[in-house]
Write a protein that holds these residues in place. Sequence first.
Motif, PDB file in Angstrom:
ATOM      1  N   ALA A  71       6.180  -3.030   3.913  1.00  0.00           N
ATOM      2  CA  ALA A  71       6.305  -4.210   3.050  1.00  0.00           C
ATOM      3  C   ALA A  71       4.971  -4.589   2.420  1.00  0.00           C
ATOM      4  CB  ALA A  71       6.851  -5.387   3.854  1.00  0.00           C
ATOM      5  N   SER A  72       3.866  -4.262   3.085  1.00  0.00           N
ATOM      6  CA  SER A  72       2.558  -4.583   2.512  1.00  0.00           C
ATOM      7  C   SER A  72       2.246  -3.749   1.278  1.00  0.00           C
ATOM      8  CB  SER A  72       1.468  -4.380   3.568  1.00  0.00           C
ATOM      9  OG  SER A  72       1.405  -3.020   3.967  1.00  0.00           O
ATOM     10  N   VAL A  73       2.913  -2.612   1.123  1.00  0.00           N
ATOM     11  CA  VAL A  73       2.744  -1.764  -0.073  1.00  0.00           C
ATOM     12  C   VAL A  73       4.108  -1.576  -0.738  1.00  0.00           C
ATOM     13  CG1 VAL A  73       0.663  -0.589   0.715  1.00  0.00           C
ATOM     14  CG2 VAL A  73       2.887   0.266   1.437  1.00  0.00           C
ATOM     15  N   TRP A  74       4.873  -2.633  -0.791  1.00  0.00           N
ATOM     16  CA  TRP A  74       6.268  -2.544  -1.233  1.00  0.00           C
ATOM     17  C   TRP A  74       6.389  -2.031  -2.661  1.00  0.00           C
ATOM     18  CZ3 TRP A  74      10.582  -2.382   1.305  1.00  0.00           C
ATOM     19  CH2 TRP A  74      11.788  -2.632   0.665  1.00  0.00           C
ATOM     20  N   ASN A  75       5.532  -2.474  -3.550  1.00  0.00           N
ATOM     21  CA  ASN A  75       5.652  -2.090  -4.956  1.00  0.00           C
ATOM     22  C   ASN A  75       5.244  -0.649  -5.219  1.00  0.00           C
ATOM     23  OD1 ASN A  75       6.632  -4.551  -5.875  1.00  0.00           O
ATOM     24  ND2 ASN A  75       4.590  -5.414  -6.085  1.00  0.00           N
ATOM     25  N   SER A  76       4.546  -0.036  -4.291  1.00  0.00           N
ATOM     26  CA  SER A  76       4.169   1.364  -4.473  1.00  0.00           C
ATOM     27  C   SER A  76       5.211   2.328  -3.919  1.00  0.00           C
ATOM     28  CB  SER A  76       2.821   1.639  -3.799  1.00  0.00           C
ATOM     29  OG  SER A  76       2.907   1.415  -2.402  1.00  0.00           O
ATOM     30  N   LEU A  77       6.252   1.806  -3.279  1.00  0.00           N
ATOM     31  CA  LEU A  77       7.317   2.660  -2.754  1.00  0.00           C
ATOM     32  C   LEU A  77       8.330   2.969  -3.849  1.00  0.00           C
ATOM     33  CD1 LEU A  77       8.035   0.911   0.681  1.00  0.00           C
ATOM     34  CD2 LEU A  77       6.539   2.859   0.248  1.00  0.00           C
ATOM     35  N   THR A  78       8.954   4.112  -3.723  1.00  0.00           N
ATOM     36  CA  THR A  78      10.027   4.465  -4.645  1.00  0.00           C
ATOM     37  C   THR A  78      11.293   3.686  -4.281  1.00  0.00           C
ATOM     38  OG1 THR A  78      10.735   6.308  -3.254  1.00  0.00           O
ATOM     39  CG2 THR A  78       9.044   6.763  -4.911  1.00  0.00           C
ATOM     40  N   PRO A  79      12.241   3.575  -5.199  1.00  0.00           N
ATOM     41  CA  PRO A  79      13.487   2.868  -4.851  1.00  0.00           C
ATOM     42  C   PRO A  79      14.203   3.458  -3.650  1.00  0.00           C
ATOM     43  CG  PRO A  79      13.305   3.127  -7.234  1.00  0.00           C
ATOM     44  CD  PRO A  79      12.171   3.902  -6.639  1.00  0.00           C
ATOM     45  N   ALA A  80      14.184   4.773  -3.505  1.00  0.00           N
ATOM     46  CA  ALA A  80      14.839   5.388  -2.337  1.00  0.00           C
ATOM     47  C   ALA A  80      14.133   4.991  -1.044  1.00  0.00           C
ATOM     48  CB  ALA A  80      14.849   6.908  -2.490  1.00  0.00           C
ATOM     49  N   GLU A  81      12.809   4.965  -1.068  1.00  0.00           N
ATOM     50  CA  GLU A  81      12.066   4.549   0.123  1.00  0.00           C
ATOM     51  C   GLU A  81      12.311   3.077   0.445  1.00  0.00           C
ATOM     52  OE1 GLU A  81       8.251   7.621  -0.298  1.00  0.00           O
ATOM     53  OE2 GLU A  81       8.118   5.553  -1.004  1.00  0.00           O
ATOM     54  N   GLN A  82      12.457   2.253  -0.567  1.00  0.00           N
ATOM     55  CA  GLN A  82      12.753   0.843  -0.322  1.00  0.00           C
ATOM     56  C   GLN A  82      14.128   0.662   0.315  1.00  0.00           C
ATOM     57  OE1 GLN A  82      12.257  -1.229  -4.027  1.00  0.00           O
ATOM     58  NE2 GLN A  82      10.025  -1.182  -3.936  1.00  0.00           N
ATOM     59  N   VAL A  83      15.096   1.449  -0.130  1.00  0.00           N
ATOM     60  CA  VAL A  83      16.440   1.356   0.455  1.00  0.00           C
ATOM     61  C   VAL A  83      16.412   1.769   1.926  1.00  0.00           C
ATOM     62  CG1 VAL A  83      18.765   2.320   0.368  1.00  0.00           C
ATOM     63  CG2 VAL A  83      17.627   1.655  -1.739  1.00  0.00           C
ATOM     64  N   LEU A  84      15.718   2.856   2.235  1.00  0.00           N
ATOM     65  CA  LEU A  84      15.623   3.300   3.628  1.00  0.00           C
ATOM     66  C   LEU A  84      14.908   2.266   4.492  1.00  0.00           C
ATOM     67  CD1 LEU A  84      14.737   7.083   3.129  1.00  0.00           C
ATOM     68  CD2 LEU A  84      16.935   6.104   3.770  1.00  0.00           C
ATOM     69  N   ASP A  86      14.792  -1.007   3.969  1.00  0.00           N
ATOM     70  CA  ASP A  86      15.693  -2.154   4.159  1.00  0.00           C
ATOM     71  C   ASP A  86      16.777  -1.852   5.191  1.00  0.00           C
ATOM     72  OD1 ASP A  86      14.349  -3.789   2.402  1.00  0.00           O
ATOM     73  OD2 ASP A  86      15.560  -3.210   0.665  1.00  0.00           O
ATOM     74  N   ARG A  87      17.280  -0.635   5.187  1.00  0.00           N
ATOM     75  CA  ARG A  87      18.297  -0.274   6.179  1.00  0.00           C
ATOM     76  C   ARG A  87      17.720  -0.295   7.590  1.00  0.00           C
ATOM     77  NH1 ARG A  87      21.472   5.093   4.686  1.00  0.00           N
ATOM     78  NH2 ARG A  87      22.408   4.485   6.677  1.00  0.00           N
ATOM     79  N   ALA A  88      16.503   0.220   7.749  1.00  0.00           N
ATOM     80  CA  ALA A  88      15.870   0.202   9.069  1.00  0.00           C
ATOM     81  C   ALA A  88      15.610  -1.228   9.533  1.00  0.00           C
ATOM     82  CB  ALA A  88      14.563   0.999   9.027  1.00  0.00           C
ATOM     83  N   VAL A  89      15.187  -2.085   8.607  1.00  0.00           N
ATOM     84  CA  VAL A  89      14.946  -3.488   8.962  1.00  0.00           C
ATOM     85  C   VAL A  89      16.251  -4.178   9.356  1.00  0.00           C
ATOM     86  CG1 VAL A  89      14.214  -5.715   8.043  1.00  0.00           C
ATOM     87  CG2 VAL A  89      12.863  -3.691   7.590  1.00  0.00           C
ATOM     88  N   GLY A  90      17.326  -3.884   8.638  1.00  0.00           N
ATOM     89  CA  GLY A  90      18.617  -4.479   8.981  1.00  0.00           C
ATOM     90  C   GLY A  90      19.096  -4.079  10.368  1.00  0.00           C
TER      91      GLY A  90
END
Length: 244
Positions: A71-84, A86-90
């Motif tokens: 999350a500290s480098v959230w904007n540098s992640l790709t959309p696929a990495e962000q989805v993964l 979020d799923r792990a956090v959930g």
Amino acid sequence: MQSLTNFVDWLFGADAQPVIFSAVVFICAIIVGSVLAAWISRGTVRSVLAQRDHETKAAAIGTLIDAATEASVWNSLTPAEQVLSDRAVGQADIQLRLLPVKSSGIAANWAANQLAELKRTSATFGYQLEPALIEFRDRLIDWQNKPNRARKVFQADLDRWKLQSSSSDKAVLAEQDAWVAQQHHDKYTAPVAAPEFTPLAPTPARQLPSTYPANPSNPSTETQQLLDDVNALEVRGSEPLTRP
């Protein structure tokens, strides 16, 4: 009636005392053994469940700490990495809330709020988030070791954030999050320009001579002399030998 009278007389007689004593001791031993077995089994089951809960809590906390790093480098992640992520956090959030700990829900709410704040500030202050990550990690580890004391700290933070955030602030933050998400989406969905193709210049074909000289040039003088010597040797070899 006579049989009952005889049984009562035998029961209270001196001959029946050893038998009755043995039976009472046997029954008491069975009861005590059953109680001890149940107590030992209960302790074993409780220790196994406590160990399982501890492992589940440690896994959930590890996942949340890893998610905070992302999350500290959230904007540098790709959309696929962000989805993964979020799923792990959930999944970690659900595991944390299902733990048989009284303060698990408060800890999950506190972690969710902190992760959202890290994602929001990663767009502009990503280089200053290391202290926040360290604090996030230390707070969760402290909650794992001392949940009752950490619960009060988490509840105080949640109450403070609730008082500080008004409806106007929430609207501004929502607009900011939407703008950052749109910028991130446009960054990774922009069409890639195709490379320009420059045709190569044609190479001129090599032209062969249409005619060749009919007679080659005359051999040199030395070559002609060598050929004459070879012919002379052949002539001498073909002549018959004569005796004098």
